[in-house]
Scaffold this motif. Structure first.
Motif, PDB file in Angstrom:
ATOM      1  N   UNK A   1       8.836  -4.274   5.451  1.00 55.46           N
ATOM      2  CA  UNK A   1       7.188  -4.886   4.062  1.00 55.46           C
ATOM      3  C   UNK A   1       6.741  -4.293   3.522  1.00 55.46           C
ATOM      4  N   UNK A   2       6.576  -2.799   3.397  1.00 51.18           N
ATOM      5  CA  UNK A   2       5.921  -1.929   2.507  1.00 51.18           C
ATOM      6  C   UNK A   2       6.629  -1.711   1.369  1.00 51.18           C
ATOM      7  N   UNK A   3       5.996  -1.551   0.356  1.00 58.31           N
ATOM      8  CA  UNK A   3       6.975  -1.595  -1.088  1.00 58.31           C
ATOM      9  C   UNK A   3       6.030  -1.131  -2.803  1.00 58.31           C
ATOM     10  N   UNK A   4       6.705  -1.750  -3.339  1.00 59.79           N
ATOM     11  CA  UNK A   4       6.272  -1.670  -4.479  1.00 59.79           C
ATOM     12  C   UNK A   4       6.216  -2.875  -5.922  1.00 59.79           C
ATOM     13  N   UNK A   5       5.697  -3.290  -6.595  1.00 59.69           N
ATOM     14  CA  UNK A   5       6.173  -4.354  -6.975  1.00 59.69           C
ATOM     15  C   UNK A   5       6.227  -3.825  -8.674  1.00 59.69           C
TER      16      UNK A   5
ATOM     17  N   UNK B   1       1.696  -3.504 -10.937  1.00 59.15           N
ATOM     18  CA  UNK B   1       1.734  -4.874 -10.671  1.00 59.15           C
ATOM     19  C   UNK B   1       0.979  -4.654  -9.194  1.00 59.15           C
ATOM     20  N   UNK B   2       2.025  -4.714  -8.565  1.00 58.24           N
ATOM     21  CA  UNK B   2       0.765  -4.842  -6.311  1.00 58.24           C
ATOM     22  C   UNK B   2       1.717  -3.657  -6.297  1.00 58.24           C
ATOM     23  N   UNK B   3       1.197  -4.504  -4.882  1.00 58.86           N
ATOM     24  CA  UNK B   3       1.829  -3.556  -3.484  1.00 58.86           C
ATOM     25  C   UNK B   3       1.809  -3.717  -2.241  1.00 58.86           C
ATOM     26  N   UNK B   4       2.358  -3.614  -0.909  1.00 58.73           N
ATOM     27  CA  UNK B   4       2.070  -3.929   0.438  1.00 58.73           C
ATOM     28  C   UNK B   4       2.219  -2.330   1.060  1.00 58.73           C
ATOM     29  N   UNK B   5       0.552  -1.956   1.864  1.00 61.34           N
ATOM     30  CA  UNK B   5       1.004  -0.465   2.777  1.00 61.34           C
ATOM     31  C   UNK B   5       0.810  -0.764   4.110  1.00 61.34           C
ATOM     32  N   UNK B   6       1.021  -0.357   4.794  1.00 60.68           N
ATOM     33  CA  UNK B   6       0.765  -0.333   6.334  1.00 60.68           C
ATOM     34  C   UNK B   6      -0.301  -0.181   6.502  1.00 60.68           C
ATOM     35  N   UNK B   7      -1.118  -1.601   7.708  1.00 63.47           N
ATOM     36  CA  UNK B   7      -2.364  -1.169   8.182  1.00 63.47           C
ATOM     37  C   UNK B   7      -2.468  -1.947  10.073  1.00 63.47           C
TER      38      UNK B   7
ATOM     39  N   UNK C   1       2.416  -6.545  13.113  1.00 65.30           N
ATOM     40  CA  UNK C   1       2.294  -5.761  12.174  1.00 65.30           C
ATOM     41  C   UNK C   1       1.106  -6.700  11.403  1.00 65.30           C
ATOM     42  N   UNK C   2       0.473  -5.576  10.499  1.00 64.86           N
ATOM     43  CA  UNK C   2       0.031  -6.313   8.965  1.00 64.86           C
ATOM     44  C   UNK C   2       0.270  -5.227   7.706  1.00 64.86           C
ATOM     45  N   UNK C   3      -0.073  -6.241   6.628  1.00 60.84           N
ATOM     46  CA  UNK C   3       0.431  -5.163   5.564  1.00 60.84           C
ATOM     47  C   UNK C   3      -0.752  -6.152   4.648  1.00 60.84           C
ATOM     48  N   UNK C   4      -1.457  -4.762   3.823  1.00 63.90           N
ATOM     49  CA  UNK C   4      -1.980  -5.208   3.162  1.00 63.90           C
ATOM     50  C   UNK C   4      -1.872  -5.195   1.346  1.00 63.90           C
ATOM     51  N   UNK C   5      -2.194  -6.115   1.499  1.00 57.73           N
ATOM     52  CA  UNK C   5      -1.723  -6.484  -0.336  1.00 57.73           C
ATOM     53  C   UNK C   5      -2.707  -6.235  -1.394  1.00 57.73           C
ATOM     54  N   UNK C   6      -2.434  -4.876  -1.916  1.00 54.26           N
ATOM     55  CA  UNK C   6      -2.897  -4.231  -3.166  1.00 54.26           C
ATOM     56  C   UNK C   6      -2.485  -4.535  -4.581  1.00 54.26           C
TER      57      UNK C   6
END
Length: 356
Positions: free
Chosen positions: A223-227, A238-244, A251-256
């Motif tokens: 699920x990690x990646x880059x928009x 624009x945005x991204x998801x990184x693992x936390x 699993x948890x992903x932070x929405x940036x």
């Protein structure tokens, strides 16, 4: 740290005289207790193969697990709480504490068990670090008071969001808008994602994390990646998801997102988040608790708010730095012996050039 050095707060002083819990590093004899404790998650990646934790903890030296135990009246072992110590970068300069409580203690108070466990974690012989992060439930005032007492300071506040499968049926499927694309996290996108992560953190938070783009690649998850917005001249993130990672939880992903709000997120983010519904287990989302517009999009995508967490950090690098610098002499004193003791001699003349 010995028990005699512990300072008990008012909430646990009435039970401080009870039996002290025993803290040990996770080993094979604890796995049965770990798997049978009530709060083990069915989505835990180690639930089927718990023995995988042993080589990670002892061979890779990037993960440590400490357990707090007590004996019941029948002298049977009870697993009370665990803390997962996880290195957040390749240099092991920053570690994260992930506390999970499994059973209520009988011989002492809950906060005494947590105190003992965190003291042992911060003085662990493997996870030797000057910088630490910990996540706490914002409503758990006892735990917040304890970690503040241990030197942690609040850094950020997040909402934890979980996808509600029943709500997906009423959400229309959306396509990625033109000139936008979703790219998975890899070596080519890690630098952009790291820049986005750093833009969302304070300077102190970035110093504690001490991350490089390779660290994001090492800790990537599904699920990690880059928009991105793709333009003719350049691409815009624009945005991204990184693992936390969070202990034994799902699993948890932070929405940036960037510091400036971009209206294109309203159309581009939903199809990007829809990819998460196809993952098993579906990861939870961490969203900045002060970002109402981002929360609105997440809620529209079928996620529901579960709780609010505080991220707190502790770093000793400033104290150590000032201590080391205190012994350095001023530059003038070091150059004193190089000062001329008498007026300098005139530069020798080369004489006049002979005329041709």
């Amino acid at each position: 740290m010995s028990d005699t050095l512990m300072i008990y707060s008012g909430r646990d002083v009435d039970q401080a005289s009870g039996s002290s819990p025993r803290v040990e590093a996770l080993n094979a004899s604890h796995l049965r207790l770990l798997l049978t404790s009530a709060q083990i998650s069915s989505s835990n990646q180690w639930a089927d193969q718990p023995q995988a934790m042993i080589p990670q903890a002892w061979l890779l030296r990037k993960l440590r697990v400490l357990v707090a135990l007590e004996q019941d009246d029948a002298r049977a072992e009870r697993l009370l709480s665990i803390v997962v110590l996880r290195s957040l970068n390749r240099r092991s300069s920053c570690w994260q504490l992930e506390l999970e409580e499994r059973q209520e203690p009988t011989g002492t108070s809950r906060i005494s068990v947590i105190r003992r466990l965190l003291h042992e974690a911060l003085s662990d012989g493997v996870a030797r670090s000057q910088s630490w992060l910990i996540r706490c439930d914002s409503n758990d005032q006892d735990q917040l008071d304890l970690v503040r007492e241990l030197g942690f300071q609040p850094l950020r506040r997040f909402g934890v969001w979980r996808l509600d499968p029943s709500s997906l049926s009423g959400i229309p499927t959306s396509e990625m808008p033109p000139h936008c694309r979703w790219s998975a996290l890899d070596k080519s996108t890690a630098r952009q994602l790291l820049a986005l992560e750093q833009a969302c953190c304070s300077t102190h938070h970035r110093q504690i994390l001490d991350r490089q783009w390779q660290d994001l690649v090492d800790q990537r998850a599904k699920g990690c990646g880059l928009l991105e917005r793709i333009d003719s001249d350049q691409n815009q993130v624009l945005a991204g998801l990184v693992a936390r990672p969070s202990g034994f939880a799902r699993p948890r992903l932070e929405l940036l997102r960037g510091l400036a709000w971009d209206d294109r997120l309203k159309d581009a983010l939903p199809p990007a988040l829809a990819r998460l519904s196809r993952l098993q287990p579906t990861p939870e989302l961490l969203v900045d608790d002060d970002d109402a517009r981002l929360q609105s999009i997440v809620q529209r995508c079928g996620f529901q708010s579960q709780q609010t967490q505080l991220v707190l950090g502790r770093s000793l690098w400033r104290k150590l730095g000032s201590r080391e610098l205190s012994g350095i002499r001023p530059l003038e004193s070091m150059l004193g012996r190089l000062q001329p003791q008498q007026p300098p001699l005139p530069t020798p003349s080369l004489g006049r050039e002979r005329s041709s």
